[in-house]
Design an enzyme around this catalytic site. Structure first.
Site, PDB file in Angstrom:
ATOM      1  N   TYR A  21       0.861  -1.185   0.000  1.00 12.40           N
ATOM      2  CA  TYR A  21       0.000   0.000   0.000  1.00 12.40           C
ATOM      3  C   TYR A  21       0.894   1.231   0.000  1.00 12.40           C
ATOM      4  O   TYR A  21       1.867   1.326   0.761  1.00 12.40           O
ATOM      5  CB  TYR A  21      -0.909   0.042   1.226  1.00 12.40           C
ATOM      6  CG  TYR A  21      -1.669   1.357   1.341  1.00 12.40           C
ATOM      7  CD1 TYR A  21      -2.894   1.519   0.718  1.00 12.40           C
ATOM      8  CD2 TYR A  21      -1.121   2.447   2.026  1.00 12.40           C
ATOM      9  CE1 TYR A  21      -3.575   2.737   0.778  1.00 12.40           C
ATOM     10  CE2 TYR A  21      -1.797   3.663   2.092  1.00 12.40           C
ATOM     11  CZ  TYR A  21      -3.020   3.792   1.464  1.00 12.40           C
ATOM     12  OH  TYR A  21      -3.681   4.998   1.511  1.00 12.40           O
ATOM     13  N   GLU A  31      -3.761   7.425  -3.795  1.00  9.17           N
ATOM     14  CA  GLU A  31      -3.245   6.168  -3.262  1.00  9.17           C
ATOM     15  C   GLU A  31      -3.161   5.088  -4.329  1.00  9.17           C
ATOM     16  O   GLU A  31      -3.917   5.090  -5.309  1.00  9.17           O
ATOM     17  CB  GLU A  31      -4.076   5.671  -2.079  1.00  9.17           C
ATOM     18  CG  GLU A  31      -5.450   5.163  -2.414  1.00  9.17           C
ATOM     19  CD  GLU A  31      -6.161   4.555  -1.203  1.00  9.17           C
ATOM     20  OE1 GLU A  31      -5.821   4.901  -0.056  1.00  9.17           O
ATOM     21  OE2 GLU A  31      -7.076   3.738  -1.415  1.00  9.17           O
TER      22      GLU A  31
END
Length: 380
Positions: free
Chosen positions: A101, A189
């Site tokens: 991530y 993101e």
């Protein structure tokens, strides 16, 4: 403003972030043709602005073009969390070894952007933060200096990324921050950022949220807006330059000034009511804008009463009163309204509303009590 995965990845690619080969399709035939161009396995991904697409069946692996067309047809007929799937992204399938991530958002407490990374990629970062917060590495970025190489290296080391991937990771981190900064985003993101079996870093998914207040600087983003994901009343409010957010209560609020609007909502709740919306008509609102705001509030079927709280500084109270009367001539509603006008031309405004047989109040407390009583079936 949220944008779709394929749109976010297009932006990422302009900043040197590697993404899979892929195209968007709005029909099964288009998806099949794209899969044929890819020449192998593809992933069919629904393009809706909600999380949990995979769990809902909105992301599927197709082993050949025929299967890609069949799966696209199934996904395009779906609704995910109430939103219809109108497009799918057909991406080349990747051979995944590791999922990471990587994201950037605003840290309001620190008053600067924060880059976050975790070796536990592929799942919602909120879940990781709640269950295993120690797995999230955070680095605050000075907005004047930007992301520094040593910070990106610290992040790479913190998530135990193999050293032979550090150079690529640092480049991706810089690209992500530049995309975030240049787009006036509040979130950018990549989840997951994967290491493939070919030992390459690849952004398999992308998400961006653009600050609505900065959209005037980005006319190119206007066509990216997905109206399916917005409440229709919020879309209508934006056309008139109104700040409107729909809530779950039954007392409509029409107020000038964000702070006064928040105070009005708080006092409604203090006296046992529930606001149906946040609505700020802004300073200097004319009769036309007030009428538009009232039409939007009355377009909510949950509204049982309306509280209008106007402090007339720049905004003239008589203009507000004319706007209310103008809107009521057009809408013909039976929903009762409580009005509190204070400030510039307040007496003139109150006289106009008194002639219209409207409920008036001298103080905000009195107005809130009357509105709550009416919304609960009582008498003001």
């Amino acid at each position: 403003m949220k944008i779709h995965e394929y749109q976010a990845k297009q932006i990422f690619s302009r900043y040197g972030i590697p993404i899979p080969r892929g195209k968007v399709a709005s029909s099964a035939d288009e998806a099949k043709q794209i899969a044929e161009e890819q020449g192998g396995k593809v992933v069919i991904k629904s393009q809706v602005l909600v999380g949990g697409r995979g769990k809902a069946g909105g992301i599927r692996l197709a082993r050949n073009p025929t299967e890609a067309g069949e799966l696209a047809a199934q996904i395009l007929s779906m609704e995910i969390k109430g939103l219809p799937v109108r497009k799918v992204l057909v991406d080349e399938a990747a051979n995944i070894e590791t999922e990471i991530y990587l994201g950037i958002t605003n840290d309001r407490a620190a008053r600067r952007p924060v880059m976050m990374a975790s070796a536990a990629g592929g799942v919602e970062i909120e879940e990781v933060a709640q269950v295993t917060p120690e797995k999230i590495i955070k680095v605050h970025i000075d907005p004047l200096l930007g992301l520094r190489d040593y910070q990106a290296r610290d992040v790479a080391a913190g998530i135990d990324l193999p050293r032979d991937h550090w150079k690529s990771f640092i480049s991706i981190a810089h690209g992500l921050f530049k995309a975030y900064q240049d787009s006036d985003a509040t979130l950018a993101e990549i989840n997951p950022l994967v290491i493939t079996s070919e030992k390459q870093l690849l952004a398999l998914d992308g998400k961006m949220i653009i600050d609505d207040n900065a959209l005037f600087r980005h006319p190119e983003f206007a066509e990216m807006r997905d109206l399916d994901a917005e409440a229709p009343l919020e879309t209508q409010a934006r056309k008139y330059g109104l700040s409107y957010i729909k809530l779950d209560g039954n007392i409509g609020c029409l107020v000038n000034g964000a702070g006064l609007a928040m105070t009005t909502m708080d006092i409604i709740k203090l006296y046992g009511g529930e606001p149906a919306n946040f609505l700020d008509i802004g300073g200097g609102a004319n009769a036309e804008k007030v009428a538009a705001a009232l039409r939007i509030i009355l377009g909510d079927s949950n509204v049982k009463a309306v509280l209008l709280n106007v402090f007339g500084g720049i905004t003239r109270c008589d203009e507000v009163a004319h706007g209310i009367i103008s809107a009521l001539k057009e809408i013909k509603t039976k929903i009762p309204m409580v009005v509190r006008l204070v400030g510039t031309n307040a007496e003139e405004g109150q006289a106009i509303l008194a002639n219209a047989q409207m409920v008036t109040a001298q103080t905000l407390v009195e107005a809130a009590q009357k509105a709550v009583a009416i919304s609960q079936g009582g008498v003001a």
